[in-house]
Design an enzyme around this catalytic site. Structure first.
Site, PDB file in Angstrom:
ATOM      1  N   LYS A 265       0.352  -5.891  13.701  1.00 46.23           N
ATOM      2  CA  LYS A 265       1.247  -6.755  12.928  1.00 46.23           C
ATOM      3  C   LYS A 265       2.190  -7.538  13.825  1.00 46.23           C
ATOM      4  O   LYS A 265       2.485  -8.703  13.572  1.00 46.23           O
ATOM      5  CB  LYS A 265       2.082  -5.924  11.942  1.00 46.23           C
TER       6      LYS A 265
ATOM      7  N   LYS B 244      -9.435  -6.702   8.695  1.00 47.09           N
ATOM      8  CA  LYS B 244      -9.392  -6.013   7.406  1.00 47.09           C
ATOM      9  C   LYS B 244      -8.881  -6.949   6.310  1.00 47.09           C
ATOM     10  O   LYS B 244      -8.090  -7.861   6.579  1.00 47.09           O
ATOM     11  CB  LYS B 244      -8.589  -4.714   7.567  1.00 47.09           C
TER      12      LYS B 244
ATOM     13  N   LYS C 185      -3.244  -8.336   2.157  1.00 46.54           N
ATOM     14  CA  LYS C 185      -2.388  -9.150   1.287  1.00 46.54           C
ATOM     15  C   LYS C 185      -1.722 -10.264   2.071  1.00 46.54           C
ATOM     16  O   LYS C 185      -1.353 -11.291   1.526  1.00 46.54           O
ATOM     17  CB  LYS C 185      -1.283  -8.282   0.652  1.00 46.54           C
TER      18      LYS C 185
HETATM   19  P1  TYM Z   1      -0.703  -1.060   1.847  1.00 47.90           P
HETATM   20  O1  TYM Z   1       0.228  -1.635   0.830  1.00 47.90           O
HETATM   21  O2  TYM Z   1      -1.041  -1.888   3.029  1.00 47.90           O
HETATM   22  O3  TYM Z   1      -2.057  -0.651   1.157  1.00 47.90           O
HETATM   23  C1  TYM Z   1      -2.118   0.245   0.036  1.00 47.90           C
HETATM   24  C2  TYM Z   1      -3.334   1.140   0.168  1.00 47.90           C
HETATM   25  O4  TYM Z   1      -4.517   0.338   0.279  1.00 47.90           O
HETATM   26  C3  TYM Z   1      -5.250   0.693   1.451  1.00 47.90           C
HETATM   27  N1  TYM Z   1      -5.838  -0.511   2.030  1.00 47.90           N
HETATM   28  C4  TYM Z   1      -7.143  -0.668   2.292  1.00 47.90           C
HETATM   29  N2  TYM Z   1      -8.191   0.161   2.131  1.00 47.90           N
HETATM   30  C5  TYM Z   1      -9.406  -0.308   2.489  1.00 47.90           C
HETATM   31  N3  TYM Z   1      -9.610  -1.549   3.001  1.00 47.90           N
HETATM   32  C6  TYM Z   1      -8.597  -2.416   3.172  1.00 47.90           C
HETATM   33  N4  TYM Z   1      -8.812  -3.642   3.632  1.00 47.90           N
HETATM   34  C7  TYM Z   1      -7.286  -1.988   2.823  1.00 47.90           C
HETATM   35  N5  TYM Z   1      -6.059  -2.579   2.862  1.00 47.90           N
HETATM   36  C8  TYM Z   1      -5.193  -1.652   2.376  1.00 47.90           C
HETATM   37  C9  TYM Z   1      -4.220   1.297   2.402  1.00 47.90           C
HETATM   38  O5  TYM Z   1      -4.833   2.174   3.319  1.00 47.90           O
HETATM   39  C10 TYM Z   1      -3.298   2.009   1.445  1.00 47.90           C
HETATM   40  O6  TYM Z   1      -3.791   3.293   1.138  1.00 47.90           O
HETATM   41  N6  TYM Z   1       1.993   2.178   4.573  1.00 47.90           N
HETATM   42  C11 TYM Z   1       1.261   2.017   3.330  1.00 47.90           C
HETATM   43  C12 TYM Z   1       2.082   2.295   2.097  1.00 47.90           C
HETATM   44  C13 TYM Z   1       2.796   3.594   2.110  1.00 47.90           C
HETATM   45  C14 TYM Z   1       2.228   4.871   1.900  1.00 47.90           C
HETATM   46  C15 TYM Z   1       3.313   5.779   1.969  1.00 47.90           C
HETATM   47  C16 TYM Z   1       0.926   5.312   1.669  1.00 47.90           C
HETATM   48  C17 TYM Z   1       4.118   3.743   2.312  1.00 47.90           C
HETATM   49  N7  TYM Z   1       4.444   5.081   2.222  1.00 47.90           N
HETATM   50  C18 TYM Z   1       3.101   7.157   1.835  1.00 47.90           C
HETATM   51  C19 TYM Z   1       0.724   6.696   1.503  1.00 47.90           C
HETATM   52  C20 TYM Z   1       1.823   7.589   1.600  1.00 47.90           C
HETATM   53  C21 TYM Z   1       0.767   0.560   3.249  1.00 47.90           C
HETATM   54  O7  TYM Z   1       1.274  -0.332   3.876  1.00 47.90           O
HETATM   55  O8  TYM Z   1      -0.181   0.360   2.317  1.00 47.90           O
END
Ligand code: TYM
Length: 330
Positions: A111, A193, A196
């Protein structure tokens, strides 16, 4: 029964990667576990968010999650900033976690890129907050996509060091729960990947896209000029083809081998239109229900407020005890 915690950033509309990597599993885990799902707005502001859009995206995501099958009565759905215990535990974890550990986090490197001096301090300590999210509830099962696994390992290191430093076994170890399609790639570049924050809307399928938009995005998805192979080995050096076959396998719940048995030897035309149909069948009902739910914003707000009250009731005693272990007078 394990307690499940997971989160998603309200920095945009959830996409197919979020769905296949995480949300679909959240829905099924509800059957046998106590689940806490969180819209992580504290995480979202680690990169600039327009305040009005942040509010809008938080409500839209709430609608998408309900439409996808999250049950806010039997489980908990809320936005992170409404429960201050997350931030309090995150501060303690900022002091437990080591710079050397954070320096290894590949998501920060991706990032921040070359311009790391100019990113927020929040983006750097983000994994400490993520550890706090989970351990605020002593959750032990965390459904996430592949990209978050390294953060879960770090959370375990933090829990272990806290326990060691304060002579306790207060925090449990955490287990990630990842599906086979744990990494969905961009439709424009099979080595990146789906995300968003990608400026190209053509790179992702949003869970609010209608059938025409899905068909158009899939038609334009990058591919190479060879026909599809008949064996999965033939996908090794073909990231875009591998991604599309993986998507077909994931949405039709069949192994990639079977997908290739059906489409191997053919060009991408037939395959893409079959894939678009499958995707529309999966996403169409979610998109329709999301639109319906967005007509009643006060209902969405009350779901979040009710979820936050119930989350607070679990979080407060746990984080207060952690603060006492550290030596804070409470
Ligand atoms: P975030 O908002 O980026 O994504 C949410 C969930 O979607 C999964 N994900 C994907 N899986 C497969 N292929 C992709 N291209 C892809 N893009 C996103 C992510 O792995 C995630 O499970 N740090 C986390 C949010 C978070 C969190 C937590 C998760 C904050 N605290 C505690 C679990 C436990 C994040 O940025 O997710």
């Amino acid at each position: 029964m394990k307690r499940v915690f997971s989160g998603i950033q309200p920095s945009g509309i959830p996409h197919l990667g979020n769905y296949l990597g995480a949300i679909r599993n959240w829905v099924t885990l509800q059957e046998e576990h106590e689940c806490i799902f969180c819209l992580v707005d504290l995480h979202a502001i680690t990169v600039w968010q327009d305040p009005k859009e942040l509010q809008e995206h938080t409500l839209q995501q709430t609608a998408v999650l309900l439409a996808a099958g999250i049950d806010p009565q039997r489980h908990i759905l809320f936005n992170q900033s409404a429960v201050s215990a997350h931030a309090r535990l995150a501060w303690i974890f900022n002091c437990v976690s080591r710079l050397g550990w954070l320096n290894r986090m590949t998501q920060f490197k991706d990032k921040a890129g070359k311009n790391r001096e100019n990113h927020s301090a929040g983006l750097y300590v983000y994994p400490n907050l993520m550890a706090a999210d989970i351990l605020t509830y002593k959750a032990t099962l965390v459904p996430v996509g592949d990209d978050q696994k390294q953060h879960i390992e770090l959370a375990n290191d933090i829990a272990q060091k806290f326990n060691h430093d304060y002579g306790t076994d207060f925090f449990p170890q955490i287990e990630p729960f990842t599906p086979p399609a744990a990494r969905v790639m961009s439709l424009r570049d099979g080595t990146k990947k789906m995300s968003k924050s990608d400026p190209s809307e053509q790179s992702r399928i949003d869970l609010t896209d209608d059938a025409d938009t899905i068909a158009q995005k899939v038609r334009r998805a990058k591919t190479d000029s060879d026909p599809l192979p008949s064996e999965t080995e033939g996908l090794a050096e073909r990231p875009e083809a591998r991604n599309l076959v993986g998507l077909y396998a994931a949405v039709s719940s069949t192994p990639p081998e079977q997908v290739l048995a059906e489409f191997g030897g053919q060009g991408f035309g037939t395959f893409k239109s079959a894939l678009a149909d499958r995707l529309s069948t999966t996403i169409g009902p979610i998109a329709d229900e999301t639109r319906r739910l967005l007509d009643d914003r006060s209902h969405l707000l009350s779901v979040l407020r009710n979820g936050a009250d119930r989350a607070r009731a679990i979080a407060e005693p746990i984080v207060t005890e952690a603060e006492q272990l550290v030596g804070f007078l409470r």
